[in-house]
Write an enzyme that holds these catalytic residues in place. Structure first.
Site, PDB file in Angstrom:
ATOM      1  N   HIS A  24       0.696  -1.230   0.227  1.00  0.00           N
ATOM      2  CA  HIS A  24      -0.050   0.030  -0.040  1.00  0.00           C
ATOM      3  C   HIS A  24       0.864   1.223   0.062  1.00  0.00           C
ATOM      4  O   HIS A  24       0.342   2.183  -0.126  1.00  0.00           O
ATOM      5  CB  HIS A  24      -1.014   0.044   1.141  1.00  0.00           C
ATOM      6  CG  HIS A  24      -0.500   0.370   2.597  1.00  0.00           C
ATOM      7  ND1 HIS A  24      -0.089  -0.777   3.384  1.00  0.00           N
ATOM      8  CD2 HIS A  24      -0.369   1.510   3.028  1.00  0.00           C
ATOM      9  CE1 HIS A  24       0.434   0.007   4.590  1.00  0.00           C
ATOM     10  NE2 HIS A  24       0.157   1.251   4.414  1.00  0.00           N
ATOM     11  N   ASP A  58      -0.167  -7.431   1.467  1.00  0.00           N
ATOM     12  CA  ASP A  58       0.496  -6.115   1.592  1.00  0.00           C
ATOM     13  C   ASP A  58       2.127  -6.213   1.774  1.00  0.00           C
ATOM     14  O   ASP A  58       2.473  -5.742   2.557  1.00  0.00           O
ATOM     15  CB  ASP A  58      -0.258  -5.418   2.793  1.00  0.00           C
ATOM     16  CG  ASP A  58       0.088  -4.022   2.737  1.00  0.00           C
ATOM     17  OD1 ASP A  58       0.352  -3.390   1.608  1.00  0.00           O
ATOM     18  OD2 ASP A  58      -0.297  -3.516   3.714  1.00  0.00           O
ATOM     19  N   GLY A 106       2.389   7.196   8.956  1.00  0.00           N
ATOM     20  CA  GLY A 106       3.781   7.497   8.520  1.00  0.00           C
ATOM     21  C   GLY A 106       4.739   6.016   8.807  1.00  0.00           C
ATOM     22  O   GLY A 106       5.835   6.091   8.463  1.00  0.00           O
ATOM     23  N   SER A 159       4.016   3.067   7.993  1.00  0.00           N
ATOM     24  CA  SER A 159       3.432   1.971   7.020  1.00  0.00           C
ATOM     25  C   SER A 159       4.559   1.527   6.449  1.00  0.00           C
ATOM     26  O   SER A 159       5.550   2.107   6.052  1.00  0.00           O
ATOM     27  CB  SER A 159       2.551   2.702   6.033  1.00  0.00           C
ATOM     28  OG  SER A 159       1.180   2.578   6.263  1.00  0.00           O
ATOM     29  N   GLY A 160       4.556   0.130   6.254  1.00  0.00           N
ATOM     30  CA  GLY A 160       5.982  -0.616   5.560  1.00  0.00           C
ATOM     31  C   GLY A 160       6.853  -0.921   6.572  1.00  0.00           C
ATOM     32  O   GLY A 160       8.119  -1.464   6.084  1.00  0.00           O
TER      33      GLY A 160
END
Length: 270
Positions: free
Chosen positions: A83, A128, A222, A224-225
């Site tokens: 995402h 994801d 912020g 994410s990932g």
């Protein structure tokens, strides 16, 4: 007719566990709203070299820009969430930073070097995960890789283990900008069945790993990932949380890396 009604009720009852009680939302997509309690997420400031595998990712697209985290898994590879790469045309990778605006060095990579999981589905938050192919980097005390899980640990649930999440995400629901200093916090892995009580089994599959978020300590916009690290091994990639907010006390969810070691190897050789 009576049989039909019974069947409908049975289906409704069965689907109740499939559907989320609380809407899942990617940290990237979370909209900041004032927090009722005004608490920060109880993260701690990282010191230089504490998380050498952590990178900051500044994505750009024709529709705007956004910030994510990622993890170095090889001299030429970073792993992050699908995402995060979704819709981006390029990314600037910030290496070796503790203060977000002061990296050791940066690299700009175009979307042609993104390998987004071919079966990523945003609606149900499936698969994801993305890889980013980078120019080769030399490792140092502040820039280094994190280990991936061994194939033999593919069936490990990690339930009850305490892992470390890190990132420059918002430090509270009322914050309006990502953190300037790299934050980290210890989070305990919970059973997927507990996480399913919030997000449903349609969202929380065996390819997801969840943690408890006591006292408002959680991942946020912020983050994410970014990584979930257990004893030097990457076991999770920050994926989604509750639409009610980072401080709501609902579980936080990560892509379960053990489910993707074969995919990572097939696409990166690692």
């Amino acid at each position: 007719m009576k049989v039909f009604v019974v069947l409908v009720l049975a289906l409704a009852s069965a689907s109740a566990g499939l559907l989320p009680q609380t809407a899942p939302v990617h940290p990237r997509d979370r909209i900041s709203v004032p927090s009722i309690n005004g608490r920060i997420t109880n993260g701690k400031d990282a010191v230089a070299g504490q998380f050498p595998y952590q990178v900051g990712l500044s994505f750009s697209s024709s529709k705007g820009s956004w910030w994510c985290g990622g993890s170095i898994i090889g001299n030429e590879w970073v792993v992050t969430a699908a995402h995060c790469t979704d819709g981006a045309t390029s990314v600037t990778i910030n290496y070796g930073a503790t203060v977000r605006t002061s990296p050791q060095f940066t690299q700009k990579v175009s979307s042609s070097d993104f390998i987004q999981h071919e079966s990523y589905l945003s609606l149900t938050v499936r698969n994801d995960i993305s890889l980013i192919k980078t120019p080769s980097v030399s490792f140092s005390a502040n820039v280094n890789k994190i280990a991936l899980p061994a194939i033999s640990s593919s069936y490990s649930t990690y339930t009850g283990k305490t892992a470390v999440a890190s990132g420059w995400g918002l430090t509270s629901d009322s914050a309006t900008a990502v953190a300037s200093h790299l934050q980290y916090t210890d989070l305990t892995v919970i059973e997927n069945s507990v996480c399913q009580q919030t997000f449903g089994s349609l969202i929380v599959t065996s390819r997801v790993i969840c943690v408890a978020t006591p006292k408002g300590t959680s991942t946020c916009q912020g983050d994410s990932g970014g990584p979930l690290n257990l004893d030097g091994t990457l076991i999770g990639i920050t994926s989604f949380g509750s639409a009610d907010g980072c401080e709501a006390g609902a579980p936080a969810a990560f892509t379960r890396v053990t489910s993707y070691v074969d995919w990572i190897k097939a696409n990166s050789g690692i």
